[in-house]
Design a protein around this motif. Structure first.
Motif, PDB file in Angstrom:
ATOM      1  N   ILE A   8     -12.965 -17.585 -29.606  1.00  0.00           N
ATOM      2  CA  ILE A   8     -12.667 -16.413 -28.787  1.00  0.00           C
ATOM      3  C   ILE A   8     -13.745 -16.315 -27.721  1.00  0.00           C
ATOM      4  CG2 ILE A   8     -12.328 -13.911 -28.782  1.00  0.00           C
ATOM      5  CD1 ILE A   8     -11.658 -14.130 -31.776  1.00  0.00           C
ATOM      6  N   THR A   9     -13.346 -16.456 -26.457  1.00  0.00           N
ATOM      7  CA  THR A   9     -14.300 -16.491 -25.350  1.00  0.00           C
ATOM      8  C   THR A   9     -14.133 -15.260 -24.463  1.00  0.00           C
ATOM      9  OG1 THR A   9     -14.302 -18.906 -25.328  1.00  0.00           O
ATOM     10  CG2 THR A   9     -15.100 -17.795 -23.346  1.00  0.00           C
ATOM     11  N   GLY A  10     -15.258 -14.620 -24.188  1.00  0.00           N
ATOM     12  CA  GLY A  10     -15.272 -13.488 -23.283  1.00  0.00           C
ATOM     13  C   GLY A  10     -16.123 -13.777 -22.067  1.00  0.00           C
ATOM     14  N   SER A  11     -16.268 -12.801 -21.211  1.00  0.00           N
ATOM     15  CA  SER A  11     -17.045 -12.990 -19.986  1.00  0.00           C
ATOM     16  C   SER A  11     -18.543 -13.132 -20.253  1.00  0.00           C
ATOM     17  CB  SER A  11     -16.797 -11.813 -19.027  1.00  0.00           C
ATOM     18  OG  SER A  11     -17.047 -10.576 -19.670  1.00  0.00           O
ATOM     19  N   LYS A  12     -18.984 -12.798 -21.491  1.00  0.00           N
ATOM     20  CA  LYS A  12     -20.406 -12.887 -21.826  1.00  0.00           C
ATOM     21  C   LYS A  12     -20.729 -13.952 -22.867  1.00  0.00           C
ATOM     22  CE  LYS A  12     -21.403  -7.975 -20.925  1.00  0.00           C
ATOM     23  NZ  LYS A  12     -21.913  -6.708 -21.533  1.00  0.00           N
ATOM     24  N   GLY A  13     -19.720 -14.630 -23.383  1.00  0.00           N
ATOM     25  CA  GLY A  13     -19.992 -15.637 -24.405  1.00  0.00           C
ATOM     26  C   GLY A  13     -18.787 -15.843 -25.301  1.00  0.00           C
ATOM     27  N   SER A  14     -18.999 -16.568 -26.402  1.00  0.00           N
ATOM     28  CA  SER A  14     -17.889 -16.883 -27.288  1.00  0.00           C
ATOM     29  C   SER A  14     -18.316 -16.833 -28.748  1.00  0.00           C
ATOM     30  CB  SER A  14     -17.318 -18.262 -26.962  1.00  0.00           C
ATOM     31  OG  SER A  14     -18.288 -19.274 -27.171  1.00  0.00           O
ATOM     32  N   ILE A  15     -17.326 -16.665 -29.620  1.00  0.00           N
ATOM     33  CA  ILE A  15     -17.514 -16.696 -31.065  1.00  0.00           C
ATOM     34  C   ILE A  15     -16.501 -17.658 -31.648  1.00  0.00           C
ATOM     35  CG2 ILE A  15     -17.340 -15.373 -33.217  1.00  0.00           C
ATOM     36  CD1 ILE A  15     -18.332 -12.938 -31.781  1.00  0.00           C
ATOM     37  N   LYS A  16     -16.954 -18.480 -32.595  1.00  0.00           N
ATOM     38  CA  LYS A  16     -16.073 -19.445 -33.250  1.00  0.00           C
ATOM     39  C   LYS A  16     -15.833 -19.019 -34.692  1.00  0.00           C
ATOM     40  CE  LYS A  16     -16.729 -23.878 -32.580  1.00  0.00           C
ATOM     41  NZ  LYS A  16     -17.333 -25.234 -32.654  1.00  0.00           N
ATOM     42  N   LEU A  17     -14.542 -18.906 -35.052  1.00  0.00           N
ATOM     43  CA  LEU A  17     -14.150 -18.614 -36.430  1.00  0.00           C
ATOM     44  C   LEU A  17     -13.728 -19.920 -37.096  1.00  0.00           C
ATOM     45  CD1 LEU A  17     -12.004 -15.388 -35.893  1.00  0.00           C
ATOM     46  CD2 LEU A  17     -14.163 -15.508 -37.153  1.00  0.00           C
ATOM     47  N   VAL A  71     -12.471 -10.135 -23.095  1.00  0.00           N
ATOM     48  CA  VAL A  71     -11.908 -11.334 -23.722  1.00  0.00           C
ATOM     49  C   VAL A  71     -11.048 -12.065 -22.694  1.00  0.00           C
ATOM     50  CG1 VAL A  71     -10.456 -12.236 -25.565  1.00  0.00           C
ATOM     51  CG2 VAL A  71     -11.937 -10.270 -26.006  1.00  0.00           C
ATOM     52  N   LYS A  72     -11.358 -13.336 -22.487  1.00  0.00           N
ATOM     53  CA  LYS A  72     -10.679 -14.127 -21.460  1.00  0.00           C
ATOM     54  C   LYS A  72      -9.758 -15.199 -22.038  1.00  0.00           C
ATOM     55  CE  LYS A  72     -12.738 -12.303 -17.823  1.00  0.00           C
ATOM     56  NZ  LYS A  72     -11.971 -11.555 -16.792  1.00  0.00           N
ATOM     57  N   GLY A 130      -5.980 -12.662 -19.461  1.00  0.00           N
ATOM     58  CA  GLY A 130      -6.401 -13.595 -20.497  1.00  0.00           C
ATOM     59  C   GLY A 130      -5.279 -14.499 -20.958  1.00  0.00           C
ATOM     60  N   VAL A 131      -5.662 -15.562 -21.668  1.00  0.00           N
ATOM     61  CA  VAL A 131      -4.672 -16.498 -22.182  1.00  0.00           C
ATOM     62  C   VAL A 131      -5.092 -16.963 -23.573  1.00  0.00           C
ATOM     63  CG1 VAL A 131      -5.817 -18.481 -21.101  1.00  0.00           C
ATOM     64  CG2 VAL A 131      -3.402 -18.637 -21.723  1.00  0.00           C
TER      65      VAL A 131
END
Length: 338
Positions: free
Chosen positions: A241-250, A148-149, A223-224
């Motif tokens: 929420i963005t990680g090194s492999k992609g992101s998810i939007k809530l 998580v970035k 991360g920030v």
């Protein structure tokens, strides 16, 4: 097996919705048996609306009722400590609305007392019990997001008619009430406490209450979390929420029944209908935290592993730090030291 017997404190909006949410759970598992509030007319009408057998003027009488297992506290934030302590002293388990108390020192005193009494006590961070949060947690656990970035979240809605959300002396405003949700999300996703807090923007109203804030939380992992809150205008109420492999939007991240997954798939988690209509959006989702309480009490646990006592203290610590940077003090800062 007997149902978990609930007492509820106050007859306001959030308690109304909580009781509505309870009505969607099996009666053999949950039953609201008493309500307490300061006004006789309002509490009597509340009891009649929801079919609650006992009502009291003042929470002290509810505390003395021997037929209550757990009390849900939805009073204004500034009295959470007083009411929760009274319930614990009476031997009742507690589910208390967020923020748990006014500062970390007060929260620590309350949770320590609950442990001493061997009673269950949990801050009502309802977001964490939604299926959407469970999905994100599993994605993070399995490494689907990578590391998580970054988290970008904003939460805002006009709160001028809701004192608990607006007035700082009652524990309201964009720091106490709105900002809490952004902070808990960040600490939940990163699974660590921030080592740097930057307040980028703050706006005060005529009453010197902070109505808008922009804050960055920097974490030891690199991360920030960047969040924006407003108690005066509507914002997107979305968290990414963005990680090194992609992101998810809530979507509506405080109470998300919809998310956009890492592969672009939109996932929807519908809620059941309650007997009496809820007032706030997706409030039937309060049922999830209620069921967590039942499970933990049956297991003899003093806390939930989804919202641990340490989690609550960590969130309070961040809120205290933001308040300090904004020059906000409360009387409790002098009587309850962290």
């Amino acid at each position: 097996m007997s149902p978990l017997r609930w007492g509820v404190v106050t007859a306001g909006t959030v308690v109304h919705d909580f009781v509505c949410a309870i009505s969607t759970l099996p009666e053999c598992d949950h039953k609201v048996v008493a309500v307490a509030a300061s006004g006789r007319d309002s509490v009597q009408k509340f009891a009649e609306l929801h079919g609650i057998p006992s009502f009291y003027v003042g929470f002290e009488a509810l505390a003395k009722n021997p037929h209550i297992d757990i009390v849900y506290i939805g009073a204004v934030n500034s009295v959470h400590y007083e009411v929760a302590m009274k319930m614990l002293e009476a031997g009742k388990h507690v589910l208390c609305e967020k923020p748990l108390c006014v500062n970390e020192g007060q929260s620590k005193a309350l949770l320590n007392y609950a442990r001493e009494r061997k009673l269950f006590c949990m801050e009502a961070i309802w977001s964490r019990f939604f299926p959407s949060y469970n999905h994100v947690r599993e994605r993070i656990r399995k490494g689907d997001l990578g590391n998580v970035k970054e988290i970008i979240a904003e939460l805002g809605s006009p709160a001028s008619k809701m004192e608990r959300n607006r007035i700082r002396q009652l524990g309201g405003g964009s720091v106490f009430e709105k900002g809490f949700n952004n902070i808990q999300l960040a600490l939940w996703a990163f699974q660590e406490a921030p080592d740097k807090i930057v307040v980028n923007k703050c706006i005060q109203n005529a009453d010197n209450d902070y109505t808008e804030t922009n804050v960055d939380l920097h974490f030891p992992s690199g991360g920030v979390a960047k969040f924006k809150t407003s108690a005066v205008k509507e914002l997107s109420n979305v968290a990414v929420i963005t990680g090194s492999k992609g992101s998810i939007k809530l979507h509506e991240f405080c109470c998300p029944i919809e998310l956009t997954d890492i592969d672009g798939t939109v996932r929807f988690y519908p809620l059941p209908s309650s007997n009496v209509e809820c007032i706030m959006k997706n409030s039937v989702g309060l049922r999830f935290e209620a069921e967590e309480c039942r499970k933990r009490i049956l297991a003899g646990d003093s806390e939930s592993q989804v919202v641990t006592h340490a989690n609550s203290l960590a969130i309070a610590r961040v809120q205290d730090a933001i308040r300090k940077r904004l020059g906000i003090e409360t009387a409790e800062d002098y009587t309850f030291k962290s």
